[in-house]
Every structure is written in C-alpha cells, then in structure tokens.
Motif scaffolding. Structure first.
Motif, mmCIF file in Angstrom:
data_model
loop_
_atom_site.group_PDB
_atom_site.id
_atom_site.type_symbol
_atom_site.label_atom_id
_atom_site.label_comp_id
_atom_site.label_asym_id
_atom_site.label_seq_id
_atom_site.Cartn_x
_atom_site.Cartn_y
_atom_site.Cartn_z
ATOM 1 N N ALA A 28 0.802 -1.227 0.000
ATOM 2 C CA ALA A 28 0.000 0.000 0.000
ATOM 3 C C ALA A 28 0.830 1.270 0.000
ATOM 4 C CB ALA A 28 -0.955 -0.002 1.196
ATOM 5 N N ASP A 29 2.123 1.163 -0.257
ATOM 6 C CA ASP A 29 2.911 2.382 -0.406
ATOM 7 C C ASP A 29 2.421 3.028 -1.691
ATOM 8 O OD1 ASP A 29 4.705 4.418 -0.769
ATOM 9 O OD2 ASP A 29 6.454 3.232 -0.247
ATOM 10 N N PHE A 30 1.542 3.972 -1.538
ATOM 11 C CA PHE A 30 0.760 4.502 -2.653
ATOM 12 C C PHE A 30 1.604 4.983 -3.808
ATOM 13 C CE2 PHE A 30 -3.423 5.565 -3.948
ATOM 14 C CZ PHE A 30 -3.258 6.576 -4.873
ATOM 15 N N LYS A 31 2.653 5.711 -3.501
ATOM 16 C CA LYS A 31 3.463 6.314 -4.552
ATOM 17 C C LYS A 31 4.089 5.253 -5.454
ATOM 18 C CE LYS A 31 7.079 9.625 -5.385
ATOM 19 N NZ LYS A 31 7.824 10.728 -4.901
ATOM 20 N N ARG A 32 4.494 4.144 -4.863
ATOM 21 C CA ARG A 32 5.182 3.123 -5.655
ATOM 22 C C ARG A 32 4.253 2.073 -6.242
ATOM 23 N NH1 ARG A 32 9.888 1.319 -1.760
ATOM 24 N NH2 ARG A 32 8.394 1.960 -0.226
ATOM 25 N N THR A 33 3.061 1.894 -5.651
ATOM 26 C CA THR A 33 2.250 0.776 -6.104
ATOM 27 C C THR A 33 0.877 1.132 -6.635
ATOM 28 O OG1 THR A 33 1.406 0.405 -3.882
ATOM 29 C CG2 THR A 33 3.366 -0.835 -4.523
#
Length: 157
Positions: A28-33
């Motif tokens: 859930a690391d938004f920026k990467r996924t």
C-alpha cells in the motif's frame, strides 16, 4: 491462508492478521504501487500535509507529537515539502522564538489531488465490496490504528 474457510480462531487469526498487515504495508505504499505517478506525494508528505490542513499551523514539536515521530524525522520530512512550496515556516503564535509550519495553497492542492487519486484507486480495488463491507472494514481499520497509536503513546511514557 489457513485453508479453513475463514474460521480462524485465536492464534491462527493473529498469525493471519500479522502476515496480512505486513503485506498491506508493503503493497500500500501509494506512490510506488497504487498510482505510480512520479510527482505524487509520498506517504510521509501526505500524512504531514493532512495534519497541517486539519489542525492548522504547528511547530515541529507539535507535529512530532501529532505524528508520533522524532523532531529530526519531522524535519527531514518537511524539507522536500518546503522545497516544493507545499509548506512555509513562520513564527509560532504562542512563542515567537519557535518556528511554525503552515500548509500553502499549492500544498492544499497537492494534498487534495493525492486524496482524490487515492480514493479512486481504492474505489477500483474495492469495487466488488458491498457498502456494508466497506463500512465494517473502515470501522475495524480505524479501531486498529487507534489501538496502535495508544500503545505507542504508552511506550513513550
């Protein structure tokens, strides 16, 4: 999973919860996924801007207490937000010797855009869930986060 059709009890449930939260944090690391946009806010910037938008200007110390982070960590997280013009330093209203951070208009715009991107991503991910399932998940996730925060506060005392 355990293969027992969701009837985990006791230790089995805790093992599933522990593993699934670890996987959630990784995925859930938004920026990467979730959005993959080069210019999206990272998690720390998102949370910091969110805190400033909700609570208004704050000193580094107040932010460290709010976010349950060391002042040095808050300082590191603020630097890229300052460089992008998303936050500005001013004087604390209560103590002119203390710097206070405020969110700028461009910071508000970046935060609102990030919130919209995140909401759209979760709408897509959870589109098959009923409203009731989303409500239950939101309630349980909120309870979990509050309990984790409470535990961390106890450990700091």
């Amino acid at each position: 999973m355990s293969g027992n059709n969701g009837s985990n009890t006791g230790k089995e449930s805790l093992e599933v919860i522990e593993h699934e939260i670890a996987m959630l944090l990784r995925r859930a690391d938004f920026k990467r996924t979730l959005d993959g946009k080069k210019d999206s806010l990272d998690r720390s910037g998102y949370i910091l801007l969110h805190g400033l938008m909700q609570n208004g200007p704050a000193s580094f110390r107040a932010l460290s207490l709010l976010l349950q982070l060391d002042i040095s960590t808050v300082s590191r997280q603020v630097a890229p937000l300052e460089n992008k013009g998303f936050v500005i330093r001013g004087k604390d209203e209560k103590d002119a010797r203390v710097s206070a951070l405020s969110i700028t208009e461009s910071g508000k715009e970046a935060l609102l855009a990030a919130k919209q991107d995140r909401k759209e991503a979760y709408q897509e991910i959870l589109f098959e869930w009923t409203s009731e399932e989303k409500d239950i998940f939101a309630e349980l996730l909120t309870r979990l986060n509050r309990k984790i925060a409470d535990r961390k506060k106890l450990e700091q005392n």
